[in-house]
Design a protein around this motif. Structure first.
Motif: not given
Length: 260
Positions: A44-48, A58-62
């Motif tokens: 349920g979370i979008n990540w870049m 690496g990953y950051i939250k959108k």
């Protein structure tokens, strides 16, 4: 050079994986430009998915307002002139936002401060006198300003384009040493969408030509100027419908990519 970038607008933690409980690697700071690969959706979370040093992932939250997805474009105008600026090394005053540095010509008081001027312009078609320009002035004791130019067909990234209708600038960077601000009304074409336009035009021409030749071979039509006009109208309608279909397919494709 990477093809896709994010401009970070607020401090963002970078995770080792696209999970809430994943290890935090580092924190990105505002104004950083970070190359990214794609968007992913997990739980349920979008990540870049972003590239760090040495092409590590690496990953950051959108999150809303967390970053701006830079838009790679080519210039459609004949030429544009903008500017870049930096604070003078001998300046000890507080750094100000752009709307407190650049003003319409005649706003500042020459008796109280040293004034510099810069002219921004967009030349759409010089022969037809289609152009826009604005003369600005700035406190020359605070900042140094340099002119930047782009020509028709030059490629660059729009690293920030304000949604504020009162904002007249957009920030650009070609990642080859030319970075600064242009008038927001500068005419550009999105390079990611150009392939859709080319494909739609090609398919439309081939389809209309095939239909026309098929009708002609069966003796259903007679070649005339009127039929050429009809063919053009049909081609226009077909291109419009095809553009909508391609946009829908592109959206579906992007949603699929989030899952993998």
């Amino acid at each position: 050079m990477k093809k896709r970038y994010l401009k970070i607008l607020q401090a963002l933690p970078v995770y080792a994986d696209h999970e809430n409980n994943a290890k935090k690697i580092l924190t990105l700071t505002p104004q950083e430009l970070i190359p990214f690969n794609r968007e992913k959706r997990r739980n349920g979370i979008n990540w870049m998915e972003i590239y760090l040093e040495n092409d590590k992932i690496g990953y950051i939250k959108k999150l809303p307002g967390a970053f701006y997805k830079c838009e790679q474009v080519s210039l459609d105008d004949e030429s544009v002139k903008g500017f870049s600026y930096s604070y003078r090394t001998d300046n000890t005053e507080e750094q100000l936002p752009m709307d407190r540095l650049f003003f319409p010509q005649g706003y500042l008081n020459p008796d109280k401060e040293q004034i510099g001027t810069i002219k921004l312009e967009c030349i759409e078609k010089a022969e037809e006198n289609k152009m826009s320009y604005i003369d600005l002035e700035y406190p020359a004791a605070l900042i140094d300003v340099e002119e930047i130019r782009f020509r028709k067909g030059d490629k660059f990234y729009i690293t920030h384009k304000s949604d504020d209708k009162h904002d007249i600038f957009m920030e650009v960077d070609n990642f080859l040493g030319k970075q600064g601000f242009l008038l927001k009304k500068t005419n550009t074409s999105n390079l990611e969408d150009k392939w859709m336009y080319s494909i739609s035009i090609t398919i439309a021409i081939l389809t209309v030509l095939g239909i026309f030749l098929g009708f002609l071979a069966n003796g259903w039509i007679v070649v005339s100027g009127l039929m050429i006009l009809v063919g053009i109208v049909v081609a226009f309608i077909f291109v419009f419908v095809l553009q909508i279909i391609l946009m829908i397919l592109k959206g579906i494709f992007n949603q699929i990519r989030k899952r993998f």
